[in-house]
Design a protein around this motif. Structure first.
Motif, mmCIF file in Angstrom:
data_model
loop_
_atom_site.group_PDB
_atom_site.id
_atom_site.type_symbol
_atom_site.label_atom_id
_atom_site.label_comp_id
_atom_site.label_asym_id
_atom_site.label_seq_id
_atom_site.Cartn_x
_atom_site.Cartn_y
_atom_site.Cartn_z
ATOM 1 N N ASP A 147 0.832 -1.197 0.000
ATOM 2 C CA ASP A 147 0.000 0.000 0.000
ATOM 3 C C ASP A 147 0.871 1.254 0.000
ATOM 4 N N ALA A 148 1.983 1.220 0.737
ATOM 5 C CA ALA A 148 2.911 2.360 0.737
ATOM 6 C C ALA A 148 3.482 2.584 -0.659
ATOM 7 N N MET A 149 3.782 1.495 -1.381
ATOM 8 C CA MET A 149 4.305 1.623 -2.743
ATOM 9 C C MET A 149 3.261 2.242 -3.675
ATOM 10 N N HIS A 150 2.013 1.781 -3.564
ATOM 11 C CA HIS A 150 0.950 2.334 -4.415
ATOM 12 C C HIS A 150 0.714 3.809 -4.101
ATOM 13 N N THR A 151 0.707 4.147 -2.812
ATOM 14 C CA THR A 151 0.484 5.544 -2.406
ATOM 15 C C THR A 151 1.633 6.423 -2.859
ATOM 16 N N MET A 152 2.845 5.910 -2.766
ATOM 17 C CA MET A 152 4.024 6.635 -3.246
ATOM 18 C C MET A 152 3.874 6.960 -4.730
ATOM 19 N N GLN A 153 3.431 5.973 -5.501
ATOM 20 C CA GLN A 153 3.263 6.172 -6.939
ATOM 21 C C GLN A 153 2.149 7.188 -7.220
ATOM 22 N N LYS A 154 1.078 7.082 -6.457
ATOM 23 C CA LYS A 154 -0.068 7.974 -6.653
ATOM 24 C C LYS A 154 0.302 9.428 -6.387
ATOM 25 N N LEU A 155 1.126 9.660 -5.349
ATOM 26 C CA LEU A 155 1.471 11.029 -4.958
ATOM 27 C C LEU A 155 2.753 11.529 -5.614
ATOM 28 N N GLY A 156 3.422 10.659 -6.373
ATOM 29 C CA GLY A 156 4.654 11.074 -7.038
ATOM 30 C C GLY A 156 5.813 11.266 -6.085
ATOM 31 N N LEU A 157 5.862 10.488 -5.014
ATOM 32 C CA LEU A 157 6.945 10.584 -4.039
ATOM 33 C C LEU A 157 8.174 9.833 -4.523
ATOM 34 N N THR A 158 9.335 10.264 -4.085
ATOM 35 C CA THR A 158 10.570 9.569 -4.423
ATOM 36 C C THR A 158 10.801 8.411 -3.458
ATOM 37 N N VAL A 159 11.774 7.576 -3.808
ATOM 38 C CA VAL A 159 12.160 6.456 -2.944
ATOM 39 C C VAL A 159 12.598 6.978 -1.579
ATOM 40 N N GLU A 160 13.451 8.012 -1.581
ATOM 41 C CA GLU A 160 13.954 8.551 -0.310
ATOM 42 C C GLU A 160 12.828 9.160 0.517
ATOM 43 N N GLU A 161 11.911 9.856 -0.141
ATOM 44 C CA GLU A 161 10.797 10.470 0.582
ATOM 45 C C GLU A 161 9.912 9.419 1.235
ATOM 46 N N THR A 162 9.666 8.349 0.507
ATOM 47 C CA THR A 162 8.810 7.290 1.054
ATOM 48 C C THR A 162 9.440 6.645 2.281
ATOM 49 N N ASP A 163 10.729 6.372 2.209
ATOM 50 C CA ASP A 163 11.391 5.768 3.366
ATOM 51 C C ASP A 163 11.478 6.737 4.539
ATOM 52 N N ARG A 164 11.603 8.023 4.253
ATOM 53 C CA ARG A 164 11.621 9.008 5.352
ATOM 54 C C ARG A 164 10.274 9.040 6.061
ATOM 55 N N LEU A 165 9.200 8.870 5.294
ATOM 56 C CA LEU A 165 7.852 8.938 5.861
ATOM 57 C C LEU A 165 7.447 7.666 6.591
ATOM 58 N N THR A 166 8.091 6.548 6.252
ATOM 59 C CA THR A 166 7.641 5.257 6.809
ATOM 60 C C THR A 166 8.657 4.627 7.746
ATOM 61 N N GLY A 167 9.544 5.437 8.300
ATOM 62 C CA GLY A 167 10.572 4.932 9.205
ATOM 63 C C GLY A 167 10.313 5.278 10.660
ATOM 64 N N PRO A 168 11.343 5.675 11.383
ATOM 65 C CA PRO A 168 11.224 5.923 12.826
ATOM 66 C C PRO A 168 10.195 6.975 13.216
ATOM 67 N N VAL A 169 9.891 7.918 12.313
ATOM 68 C CA VAL A 169 8.935 8.963 12.667
ATOM 69 C C VAL A 169 7.559 8.380 12.992
ATOM 70 N N ILE A 170 7.223 7.209 12.423
ATOM 71 C CA ILE A 170 5.957 6.553 12.763
ATOM 72 C C ILE A 170 6.185 5.281 13.592
ATOM 73 N N GLY A 171 7.393 5.160 14.155
ATOM 74 C CA GLY A 171 7.671 4.020 15.020
ATOM 75 C C GLY A 171 8.006 2.744 14.289
ATOM 76 N N HIS A 172 8.407 2.855 13.024
ATOM 77 C CA HIS A 172 8.819 1.683 12.263
ATOM 78 C C HIS A 172 10.345 1.632 12.197
ATOM 79 N N ALA A 173 10.874 0.553 11.648
ATOM 80 C CA ALA A 173 12.321 0.353 11.599
ATOM 81 C C ALA A 173 12.998 1.454 10.785
ATOM 82 N N LYS A 174 14.260 1.700 11.075
ATOM 83 C CA LYS A 174 15.033 2.716 10.363
ATOM 84 C C LYS A 174 15.099 2.405 8.867
ATOM 85 N N SER A 175 15.071 1.120 8.525
ATOM 86 C CA SER A 175 15.114 0.726 7.115
ATOM 87 C C SER A 175 13.799 0.995 6.400
#
Length: 801
Positions: free
Chosen positions: A220-248
């Motif tokens: 779902d994160a991949m589909h949303t990334m594509q829908k919003l035109g986010l970059t790979v780096e932006e997606t990982d920044r949004l889905t990492g420690p800031v929301i309590g997920h792994a640094k990777s």
């Protein structure tokens, strides 16, 4: 029946099988690790004149797999010596040996035909009544059990470990149609108590619980990334420690695991879930299909969403895939205004409302992601789990989420989450609307120290089963059990006459407020309680003393204040050590510097198996100054009558401190002297504080009496000091250490030898503490020490100057 696990057979020595075998060896179980015998010789074997029936050839696959596991990083073993508990063999010669095993775990390739063929052979040798389980991650348990005997089917189920099994806590238990309840009860108990797992009883549905939801969220994160035109780096920044997920985060995790694994699991779930209301998410995005076709599978092929290349001057740099052009470009730093607003919000649950309220693409991403996730998990109850807490448990323990989906939903507010789902074009399950209509506003609540969940079947709150043996400080806090607190520490009542001092500073750094809390806890316990535990539920016990404060005072040359601060820390350690009540420490995760010193001064330690304990001050140009040097010298002197040469014992301790060794497990902490005989190790970290409370009560019940400070610590003076200084000088002349390293090492030797004494002498603890403090203080006046401290504070990396 009473069931005891003395020996386990693991069938299949691949990445998962070998590491499952290692984890059983960690907890003291004998393991039989088997795999197929090779069908042809290697060139090297042919040169040696070996035949296919030679033992070295027949066990080549399993032995190579085990050797690779033992040498791998992160290490699957608490200590490499524990590999001696693993015996290897092959299916041709040694399958008969499973007759001596209490539990057989199959971990071969994920193909139904291969697994069923192996089970047919297993039935020839397996002893009736013993456990037989599969580590399958997706094949239906019912299909695996078909054609087997009644006894096999009754003792068979899925036991899905997550990789790496030593570190990831999730163990999914998946019953077959005929699995005996006694088998399920035993495995849940054993997984929790002995394997240290969060055990979740799952239903026999595609992907079980964790992969079903976790892979959906990833896609779902991949589909949303594509829908919003986010970059790979932006997606990982949004889905990492800031929301309590792994640094990777999302895409880097896919690179590590392997994009082919993501593709295979997604395709399997899509095929197996034709009626899933959100099955569209399992359809792979076009860029994933292209990457699969090009074999850009991540780390295993050298490129995936990211690749490492040699840049200008031969320096490595990370490039990220541009999904629009399918070309790599230098990785860019990511900034979103919404994320900037969360930098001052330490508590994860408080961040979510800010994140979904963002006015930029980040806010839009979170509104779509959380809305879709909330709808999806609500519709999985009761399909994949009858109770919602099992989904949260599985995602926290298997995917490393700090908060599960329903816990995240609670943080945002259940009504708000429903609106997010509607805005994302998804529909929550009817039971959520019914829950809200009945006046229930949260999925979880705490009553009388017990955490309860909303049970959609009974339409009421029910206690979460299986945690009655845990002490969860958040639950006590919610029940008004905090007796005293300041900004860095709290004193809580654990019940039965035992108090607990909890730290809650950043990384649990030991500053003045924490020391005040510790002293207050000792005072309160002495006046009306039976004992004290020093413990917390944070990921790390303590990363050490407040280094920033030391740096600032040293930089301003406020040496009187610095001397007083060190003295207060030492006195707090001694106050705790020589109190009239027993004090029990609970190291877990990082327990470094001052955190290690604190535990060295406890009457007893109950450590989590994953405890990384060490005196690391040497790395920042200092020596342990909070009683650590004194205590390690004292402990070494206590061993002098055991027969080993005294200088050898002292040198070993000296090397441990001067090389800043950190144990890679609690087991190794015994070898390094940070733990001693009588200390305990608990495999499940959730049980540590409860076990520490029991240990404090046991000490009190045994008639604990206040100890007396030692005045007979043997030190060796000039004799040992000369040995150390000459060794350090040789290291310096060999260019192994710097001038500043030499200075620090000699200061440490001076303290451990008791100073410039002409002959071996017995000294007091206070004598050593004074030497220790003086050495520590003198090193804070060194420019190169300040440079080392500054490097750690600003870059997190040690400086060798």
């Amino acid at each position: 029946m009473k069931r005891v696990i003395k020996k386990v057979a693991v069938l299949g020595s691949g990445v998962m099988g070998s590491r499952i075998a290692c984890h059983f060896a960690n907890i003291g179980v004998q393991v039989l690790l088997l795999d197929i015998a090779p069908r042809e010789l290697t060139a090297d074997e042919e040169k040696k004149g070996l035949k296919l029936d030679a033992p070295a050839v027949k066990n080549r696959i399993v032995n190579a797999a085990l050797a690779a596991a033992v040498a791998s990083n992160p290490a699957p073993l608490y200590r490499k010596a524990d590999a001696a508990r693993i015996t290897t063999g092959n299916f041709d010669d040694n399958l008969k040996d499973i007759a001596s095993c209490d539990w057989t775990i199959e971990v071969v390739v994920e193909r139904l035909d291969i697994k069923k063929s192996l089970y047919e052979r297993v039935e020839q040798f397996r002893k009736k009544g013993t456990l037989i389980t599969s580590n399958t991650s997706g094949i239906p348990i019912q299909q695996l059990a078909e054609g087997r005997s009644e006894d096999f089917r009754q003792h068979f189920c899925g036991t899905h470990f997550f990789n790496p099994p030593r570190y990831l806590k999730l163990l999914e238990i998946i019953p077959g149609p005929e699995t005996q309840p006694e088998v399920l009860d035993f495995l849940q108990h054993y997984g929790d108590l002995y394997l240290g797992k969060t055990v979740v009883l799952a239903k026999d549905t595609p992907g079980f619980i964790a992969n079903r939801v976790g892979v959906w969220a990833l896609l779902d994160a991949m589909h949303t990334m594509q829908k919003l035109g986010l970059t790979v780096e932006e997606t990982d920044r949004l889905t990492g420690p800031v929301i309590g997920h792994a640094k990777s985060a999302t895409l880097r995790t896919s690179d590590v695991v392997g994009l082919d694994t993501t593709i295979n699991v997604a395709n399997g779930l899509a095929a197996g879930l034709p009626n899933d209301e959100a099955k569209d998410v399992f359809a792979l995005p076009d860029f994933v299909k292209q990457m699969g076709e090009r074999k850009w599978l991540g780390d295993k092929t050298g490129q995936g969403f990211y690749q490492k290349v040699k840049g200008a001057g031969g320096k490595s740099e990370i490039q990220a895939l541009n999904l629009a052009t399918m070309e790599y470009q230098p990785s860019q730093k990511v900034k979103f205004p919404t994320l900037e607003l969360t930098k001052t919000i330490d508590k994860l649950a408080d961040r979510f409302k800010v994140l979904v309220g963002g006015k930029d693409k980040a806010g839009e991403f979170y509104r779509l992601s959380f809305g879709g996730l909330f709808a999806y998990v609500s519709n999985r109850v009761p399909e994949i789990a009858d109770e919602l807490y099992k989904i949260d448990d599985a995602l926290r323990a298997g995917f490393g989420w700090e908060l599960g989906p329903f816990e995240t939903w609670d943080a945002l507010g259940v009504p708000a989450g429903v609106e997010l789902a509607k805005a994302a074009g998804r529909t929550v399950a009817p039971w959520v609307e019914e829950m809200l209509a009945a006046g229930y506003q949260t999925f979880y609540k705490v009553e009388d120290g017990t955490r309860k969940f909303y049970d959609q079947a009974s339409k009421s709150y029910q206690p979460i089963p299986g945690v009655e043996n845990f002490i969860i400080l958040d639950n006590l806090r919610a029940s008004g059990k905090v007796l005293w607190k300041n900004s860095g520490a709290s004193v809580l009542d654990l019940g039965d006459g035992i108090l607990n001092v909890e730290f809650h500073a950043k990384m649990n750094a030991l500053g003045q407020d924490v020391i005040e809390g510790l002293l207050r806890g000792v005072d309160m316990a002495e006046k009306g309680y039976r004992g004290l535990v020093v413990g917390n539920d944070a990921p790390n016990f303590s990363a050490g003393a407040n280094l920033g404060l030391v740096y600032m005072q040293a930089l301003e040359q406020e040496f009187d204040e610095l001397n007083l601060m060190i003295q207060q820390f030492q006195q707090a350690m001694m106050r705790m050590r020589y109190s009239s009540i027993p004090v029990v420490g609970t190291p877990h995760g990082l327990t470094l510097g001052g955190g290690c010193e604190l535990n060295l001064h406890c009457d007893k330690v109950v450590a989590a198996a994953e405890s990384y304990i060490g005196l690391v001050e040497f790395g920042v140009g200092l020596i342990p100054g909070g009683g650590g040097t004194k205590e390690m010298t004292l402990r070494t002197a206590a061993k002098y009558e055991d027969g080993e040469p005294e200088y050898n014992l002292l040198r070993n301790t000296y090397m441990t401190i001067s090389t800043a060794k950190v144990s890679t497990s609690a087991a190794e902490a015994f070898d390094l002297g940070f733990l001693r005989r009588g200390d305990e190790v608990v495999v499940n970290p959730s049980r540590v504080i409860a076990q520490a409370k029991a240990a404090a009560l046991e000490l009190a019940d045994a008639g604990y009496s206040q100890p007396v400070q030692k005045r007979n610590i043997k030190v060796h003076g000039r004799g040992a000091l000369g040995m150390f200084m000459s060794g350090v000088y040789a290291m310096k002349m060999g260019n192994y250490i710097s001038d500043h390293d030499e200075k620090i090492a000699n200061k440490l030797a001076y303290v451990m030898c008791g100073g410039d004494l002409s002959a071996p002498t017995e000294v007091s603890e206070q004598y050593l503490l004074d030497l220790e403090r003086e050495a520590f203080l003198s090193l804070t006046g060194e420019r190169k020490t300040l440079e080392r401290i500054q490097s750690i504070l600003t870059t997190g990396k040690p400086l060798r100057n």
